[in-house]
Scaffold this motif. Structure first.
Motif, PDB file in Angstrom:
ATOM      1  N   ALA A  52       0.841  -1.198   0.000  1.00 30.75           N
ATOM      2  CA  ALA A  52       0.000   0.000   0.000  1.00 30.75           C
ATOM      3  C   ALA A  52       0.872   1.243   0.000  1.00 30.75           C
ATOM      4  N   VAL A  53       0.414   2.270  -0.690  1.00 29.96           N
ATOM      5  CA  VAL A  53       1.180   3.517  -0.794  1.00 29.96           C
ATOM      6  C   VAL A  53       0.224   4.688  -0.936  1.00 29.96           C
ATOM      7  N   ASN A  54       0.642   5.849  -0.482  1.00 29.57           N
ATOM      8  CA  ASN A  54      -0.174   7.041  -0.671  1.00 29.57           C
ATOM      9  C   ASN A  54      -0.024   7.560  -2.097  1.00 29.57           C
ATOM     10  N   SER A  55      -1.038   8.241  -2.590  1.00 27.91           N
ATOM     11  CA  SER A  55      -1.082   8.636  -4.002  1.00 27.91           C
ATOM     12  C   SER A  55       0.040   9.603  -4.365  1.00 27.91           C
ATOM     13  N   ASP A  56       0.428  10.502  -3.451  1.00 33.72           N
ATOM     14  CA  ASP A  56       1.481  11.469  -3.780  1.00 33.72           C
ATOM     15  C   ASP A  56       2.830  10.782  -3.953  1.00 33.72           C
ATOM     16  N   SER A  57       3.116   9.777  -3.144  1.00 38.03           N
ATOM     17  CA  SER A  57       4.360   9.017  -3.334  1.00 38.03           C
ATOM     18  C   SER A  57       4.333   8.268  -4.658  1.00 38.03           C
ATOM     19  N   LEU A  58       3.187   7.690  -4.974  1.00 48.61           N
ATOM     20  CA  LEU A  58       3.064   6.953  -6.226  1.00 48.61           C
ATOM     21  C   LEU A  58       3.265   7.877  -7.426  1.00 48.61           C
ATOM     22  N   ALA A  59       2.842   9.127  -7.296  1.00 43.06           N
ATOM     23  CA  ALA A  59       2.947  10.083  -8.401  1.00 43.06           C
ATOM     24  C   ALA A  59       4.322  10.737  -8.495  1.00 43.06           C
ATOM     25  N   THR A  60       5.180  10.510  -7.503  1.00 40.71           N
ATOM     26  CA  THR A  60       6.476  11.208  -7.508  1.00 40.71           C
ATOM     27  C   THR A  60       7.657  10.234  -7.513  1.00 40.71           C
ATOM     28  N   TRP A  61       7.964   9.584  -6.406  1.00 41.79           N
ATOM     29  CA  TRP A  61       9.211   8.813  -6.301  1.00 41.79           C
ATOM     30  C   TRP A  61       9.031   7.295  -6.284  1.00 41.79           C
ATOM     31  N   PHE A  62       7.830   6.817  -5.994  1.00 40.59           N
ATOM     32  CA  PHE A  62       7.640   5.398  -5.702  1.00 40.59           C
ATOM     33  C   PHE A  62       7.805   4.502  -6.931  1.00 40.59           C
ATOM     34  N   LEU A  63       7.381   4.966  -8.090  1.00 48.05           N
ATOM     35  CA  LEU A  63       7.470   4.133  -9.299  1.00 48.05           C
ATOM     36  C   LEU A  63       8.918   3.783  -9.636  1.00 48.05           C
ATOM     37  N   GLY A  64       9.836   4.697  -9.361  1.00 50.01           N
ATOM     38  CA  GLY A  64      11.250   4.405  -9.601  1.00 50.01           C
ATOM     39  C   GLY A  64      11.731   3.237  -8.765  1.00 50.01           C
ATOM     40  N   ALA A  65      11.254   3.165  -7.523  1.00 52.67           N
ATOM     41  CA  ALA A  65      11.627   2.052  -6.648  1.00 52.67           C
ATOM     42  C   ALA A  65      11.049   0.733  -7.172  1.00 52.67           C
ATOM     43  N   LEU A  66       9.794   0.758  -7.612  1.00 53.04           N
ATOM     44  CA  LEU A  66       9.184  -0.462  -8.155  1.00 53.04           C
ATOM     45  C   LEU A  66       9.928  -0.938  -9.393  1.00 53.04           C
ATOM     46  N   SER A  67      10.332   0.003 -10.241  1.00 48.00           N
ATOM     47  CA  SER A  67      11.070  -0.353 -11.449  1.00 48.00           C
ATOM     48  C   SER A  67      12.395  -1.021 -11.106  1.00 48.00           C
ATOM     49  N   ASP A  68      13.120  -0.453 -10.136  1.00 52.65           N
ATOM     50  CA  ASP A  68      14.396  -1.045  -9.721  1.00 52.65           C
ATOM     51  C   ASP A  68      14.194  -2.458  -9.178  1.00 52.65           C
ATOM     52  N   LEU A  69      13.163  -2.644  -8.360  1.00 57.39           N
ATOM     53  CA  LEU A  69      12.903  -3.953  -7.762  1.00 57.39           C
ATOM     54  C   LEU A  69      12.510  -4.978  -8.823  1.00 57.39           C
ATOM     55  N   ASN A  70      11.747  -4.550  -9.803  1.00 52.98           N
ATOM     56  CA  ASN A  70      11.365  -5.458 -10.874  1.00 52.98           C
ATOM     57  C   ASN A  70      12.565  -5.870 -11.714  1.00 52.98           C
ATOM     58  N   GLN A  71      13.434  -4.896 -12.023  1.00 53.39           N
ATOM     59  CA  GLN A  71      14.591  -5.202 -12.851  1.00 53.39           C
ATOM     60  C   GLN A  71      15.619  -6.056 -12.106  1.00 53.39           C
ATOM     61  N   GLN A  72      15.790  -5.788 -10.799  1.00 56.89           N
ATOM     62  CA  GLN A  72      16.786  -6.516 -10.027  1.00 56.89           C
ATOM     63  C   GLN A  72      16.320  -7.915  -9.627  1.00 56.89           C
ATOM     64  N   HIS A  73      15.023  -8.046  -9.278  1.00 55.58           N
ATOM     65  CA  HIS A  73      14.554  -9.303  -8.684  1.00 55.58           C
ATOM     66  C   HIS A  73      13.363  -9.922  -9.419  1.00 55.58           C
ATOM     67  N   GLY A  74      12.821  -9.227 -10.408  1.00 51.03           N
ATOM     68  CA  GLY A  74      11.676  -9.774 -11.133  1.00 51.03           C
ATOM     69  C   GLY A  74      10.371  -9.724 -10.369  1.00 51.03           C
ATOM     70  N   TYR A  75      10.297  -8.922  -9.304  1.00 47.80           N
ATOM     71  CA  TYR A  75       9.075  -8.849  -8.508  1.00 47.80           C
ATOM     72  C   TYR A  75       7.930  -8.253  -9.322  1.00 47.80           C
ATOM     73  N   LEU A  76       6.751  -8.774  -9.085  1.00 42.97           N
ATOM     74  CA  LEU A  76       5.516  -8.161  -9.565  1.00 42.97           C
ATOM     75  C   LEU A  76       4.807  -7.542  -8.362  1.00 42.97           C
ATOM     76  N   PHE A  77       3.995  -6.504  -8.615  1.00 37.71           N
ATOM     77  CA  PHE A  77       3.390  -5.784  -7.499  1.00 37.71           C
ATOM     78  C   PHE A  77       1.881  -5.624  -7.687  1.00 37.71           C
ATOM     79  N   ASP A  78       1.197  -5.717  -6.577  1.00 38.71           N
ATOM     80  CA  ASP A  78      -0.237  -5.412  -6.495  1.00 38.71           C
ATOM     81  C   ASP A  78      -0.345  -4.189  -5.589  1.00 38.71           C
TER      82      ASP A  78
END
Length: 251
Positions: A52-78
């Protein structure tokens, strides 16, 4: 009774307790299978990690973290989105494994990692500011100027108002559930609002908005709370969130 069978289907309090126990166990089970039976993981469908994440984080910095995690570990996110003061409810009821929240006190059975503070500025279009705040930002002007609020859970604007005045105000309100649209709505003269520093800066440079108070802002500390289990997955997520937040939030 674990489930209330009504649309939408939801867990009972006992079901929430069970979910809180089961979700971390599912993560540990997946890690164990990957360690000891790697051949069975080949071609297997990866279970999305519920966070879970707040909308302002999702709109600013959070997507970069998800991208890094997906590229490094192949994680999928809900990813579940809610106000930073309410994301912990999703952690408490077992819907998610972790949450970005404004709450520093850990939920029972969880650990907390400080991420930094998101700074919010009060903004409005130049013409709007001249018309409504020509005499300054005070109780009189705040009571009459239209205010833009994300939704009925959003307390940020009200916190800013309370910093300026202790008067009971009932200004005109627009409810606009779009974090990126906040700055545009303000620039179009719809009302004044609080928006994250990273979203405000480009509009300030273009001159489409102005700061209502140069020396007043609101810093909202953010934390990553997650289930307290010795999980490589949760460790990796926390490390990347902390690293990404360090470059985007204020220490």
């Amino acid at each position: 009774m674990l489930v209330v069978r009504q649309p939408p289907c939801r867990p009972t309090p006992a079901g929430e307790l069970l979910l809180r126990r089961v979700r971390p166990m599912q993560t540990l089970q997946a890690e164990a299978l990957a360690d000891f039976l790697p051949e069975e993981r080949q071609g297997a469908v990866v279970r999305p990690i519920a966070i879970a994440v707040n909308s302002d984080s999702l709109a600013t910095w959070f997507l970069g973290a998800l991208s890094d995690l997906n590229q490094q570990h192949g994680y999928l996110f809900d990813v579940r989105v809610d106000d930073q003061d309410h994301t912990l409810k999703l952690l408490r009821d077992g819907s998610v494994l972790g949450a970005v929240t404004a709450e520093a006190t850990p939920v029972q059975g969880c650990e907390v990692l400080a991420l930094g503070a998101m700074r919010y500025h009060a903004i409005a279009a130049p013409a709007f500011a001249s018309h409504h705040f020509h005499a300054g930002v005070n109780a009189a002007s705040l009571a009459l100027a239209p205010m833009i609020v994300f939704d009925r859970k959003d307390e940020l604007q009200w916190r800013f108002v309370r910093r300026i005045t202790r008067a009971r105000l009932a200004p005109p309100i627009h409810y606009l559930p779009t974090p990126t649209g906040f700055v545009e709505a303000a620039s179009l003269g719809l009302g004044w609002c609080l928006a994250p520093d990273s979203l405000v800066r480009p509009a300030l440079g273009e001159g489409s908005v102005v700061l209502l108070a140069q020396d007043r802002w609101l810093d909202v500390p953010l934390y990553w709370q997650h289930a307290a289990v010795r999980s490589d997955t949760l460790h990796n997520i926390g490390a990347v969130l902390r690293r990404t937040a360090a470059s985007a939030l204020r220490s």
